[in-house]
Design an enzyme around this catalytic site. Structure first.
Site, PDB file in Angstrom:
ATOM      1  N   ASP A 264      11.166  -1.216   5.917  1.00  6.36           N
ATOM      2  CA  ASP A 264      11.612  -0.026   5.186  1.00  6.36           C
ATOM      3  C   ASP A 264      10.582   1.099   5.181  1.00  6.36           C
ATOM      4  OD1 ASP A 264      10.153  -1.965   3.609  1.00  6.36           O
ATOM      5  OD2 ASP A 264      10.555  -0.754   1.843  1.00  6.36           O
TER       6      ASP A 264
ATOM      7  N   GLU B 198      10.449  -3.742   1.165  1.00 12.61           N
ATOM      8  CA  GLU B 198       9.124  -4.132   0.666  1.00 12.61           C
ATOM      9  C   GLU B 198       8.642  -3.140  -0.376  1.00 12.61           C
ATOM     10  OE1 GLU B 198       5.231  -4.613  -0.320  1.00 12.61           O
ATOM     11  OE2 GLU B 198       5.802  -2.836   0.829  1.00 12.61           O
ATOM     12  N   GLU B 199       8.922  -1.854  -0.160  1.00 11.67           N
ATOM     13  CA  GLU B 199       8.447  -0.826  -1.100  1.00 11.67           C
ATOM     14  C   GLU B 199       9.274  -0.827  -2.379  1.00 11.67           C
ATOM     15  OE1 GLU B 199       5.749   0.666  -0.548  1.00 11.67           O
ATOM     16  OE2 GLU B 199       5.452   0.809   1.621  1.00 11.67           O
TER      17      GLU B 199
ATOM     18  N   ARG C 264      -9.207 -11.901   3.852  1.00 15.57           N
ATOM     19  CA  ARG C 264      -9.819 -12.448   2.646  1.00 15.57           C
ATOM     20  C   ARG C 264      -9.273 -13.843   2.397  1.00 15.57           C
ATOM     21  NH1 ARG C 264     -10.443 -12.110  -2.906  1.00 15.57           N
ATOM     22  NH2 ARG C 264     -12.591 -11.537  -3.349  1.00 15.57           N
TER      23      ARG C 264
ATOM     24  N   HIS D  43       1.144   5.934   2.619  1.00 12.28           N
ATOM     25  CA  HIS D  43       2.035   6.586   1.643  1.00 12.28           C
ATOM     26  C   HIS D  43       1.837   8.104   1.578  1.00 12.28           C
ATOM     27  CE1 HIS D  43       3.367   2.847  -0.876  1.00 12.28           C
ATOM     28  NE2 HIS D  43       3.164   2.536   0.395  1.00 12.28           N
TER      29      HIS D  43
HETATM   30 ZN    ZN Z   1       3.468   0.731   1.210  1.00  8.01          ZN
HETATM   31 ZN    ZN Z   2       3.534  -1.388   3.386  1.00  5.96          ZN
END
Ligand code: ZN
Ligand code: ZN
Length: 398
Positions: free
Chosen positions: A79, A137-138, A180, A369
């Protein structure tokens, strides 16, 4: 036969073309028909078992290897964001108010590349690979509904490991992977609070039940509480970003509202924060003879990399590209990610990949973003090769 690396390099121009086609037509949220059609058409000539989502326009593709073995899952999100693009790229978004500003267009091209590389090696593959293409996902979240629809068991057996990557347009240098062990990204929960009293005249507060002082006390008490209740090495961040009450200086309102974001970096701290915050808010309301409604909304959980799998990803990257292409992150990222739902069920690892254009400084480049965020196509072949290698090597381990 070509090596995996040569094969990946030979796919490069096709992957660039696919990424740019996806970039031109970004879609937001759960329903991504144009994006889904492009992914399906890019996979159409491969020997995959493909299913599409019911509640969302996801794509799940299963590659069955020529030899028996377990299943490994590779994931890309799909997305875009409600951002008006200002990159000036020749392939910039043609849809007003939507932009692939988080690089999910690159993730899809990378995962298609991995599917092509692995399909070409199908006969020697000891097990199955599940390719998970995930919307939303957002927000509002696509991983959880895909899990409900069975993506983790799509190969007929529960995946033994899951891997994904995320490109970043700033901070990490071009082509450098960052990983990580343990917590990689925070959980992000939201608390909406309504303090209920009784309205009245500002000159006679004793005849009313003023919600404003109690709400103010709650805001300061929350900050104090997290510093007293939580280990500073397993931190919790509470920020009240919205606070509203009343209409005029001489009127005591009936209620007051505020909203806070709560970030945490371990499942334990997350649960403890929820309990502690609820207790503090309820206690203050009771002390003042008020009522409080607490709407504690759970966002994405902590993204936790399995230690063995994080080491495996780091070793694979260093082996493929050299030691200078991998960096251990000293701290988790305070953002959140819904691949966390997959990693809560299946051991695996998520890794960042610097895709800042080589002509810009990663320290000052526009971050993910931002309307100016630029992601360089040059990373696509390496990304595809890495995901394919992770699946091959993990399956070979059994
Ligand atoms: Zn994002
Ligand atoms: Zn992302």
């Amino acid at each position: 036969m070509m090596t995996l690396r040569e094969d990946a390099q030979s796919l490069h121009s096709d992957l660039v073309e696919l990424r740019r086609a996806l970039h031109r037509e970004p879609e937001i949220g759960t329903d991504l028909p144009l994006t889904q059609a492009k992914v399906l058409s890019a996979l159409a000539d491969l020997p995959l078992e493909i299913t599409t989502g019911i509640a969302l326009s996801s794509v799940t593709a299963v590659l069955r290897g020529g030899r028996p073995g377990p299943a490994v899952l590779l994931r890309s999100d799909m997305d875009a964001l409600p951002v008006r693009e200002l990159t000036g790229e020749p392939f910039a978004s043609q849809i007003d108010g939507a932009m692939h500003a988080c690089g999910h267009d690159l993730h899809m091209a990378i995962l298609v590349g991995a599917a092509r590389l692995l399909a070409a090696r199908r006969d020697e593959l000891p097990g199955s690979v599940v390719f998970m293409f995930q919307p939303a996902e957002e927000g509002p979240g696509g991983a959880e509904p895909m899990i409900r629809e069975g993506v983790l068991d799509a190969a007929g057996t529960r995946a033994v490991a899951a891997y994904g990557l995320h490109v970043v347009s700033a901070k990490a240098p071009y082509g450098v992977f960052c990983g990580r062990r343990g917590a990689l990204m925070s959980a992000a929960d939201q608390v909406r609070v309504t303090v209920r009293g009784r309205g009245g005249h500002g000159s006679q507060p004793h005849r009313a039940k003023d919600p404003i002082p109690a709400a103010c006390e709650m805001v300061t008490a929350l900050s104090t509480h997290v510093t007293r209740a939580h280990d500073i090495f397993d931190p919790v961040v509470v920020t009240v970003g919205s606070f509203h009450a009343g209409t005029a200086e001489n009127i005591i309102p009936a209620d007051a509202h505020f909203e806070a974001t709560v970030r945490s970096f371990s499942p334990e701290a997350r649960e403890k924060a929820r309990d502690g915050i609820t207790t503090v808010l309820t206690g203050i309301a009771t002390a003042h003879g008020l009522e409080v409604d607490i709407d504690y909304h759970r966002g994405y959980p902590v993204t936790v990399n399995d230690e063995t799998e994080a080491d495996f990803v780091a070793d694979t990257i260093r082996d493929l590209y050299g030691a200078d292409r991998f960096v251990w992150m000293p701290n988790p990222e305070p953002g959140s990610e819904d691949f966390s739902y997959v990693l809560a069920e299946v051991p695996g690892a998520f890794v960042f990949l610097g895709a800042c254009p080589p002509d810009s400084d990663p320290e000052t480049a526009a971050p993910n973003h931002a309307p100016q965020a630029r992601f360089d196509d040059g990373v696509l072949a390496d990304g595809a090769q890495l995901l394919a290698e992770l699946a091959l090597r993990r399956l070979a381990r059994g």
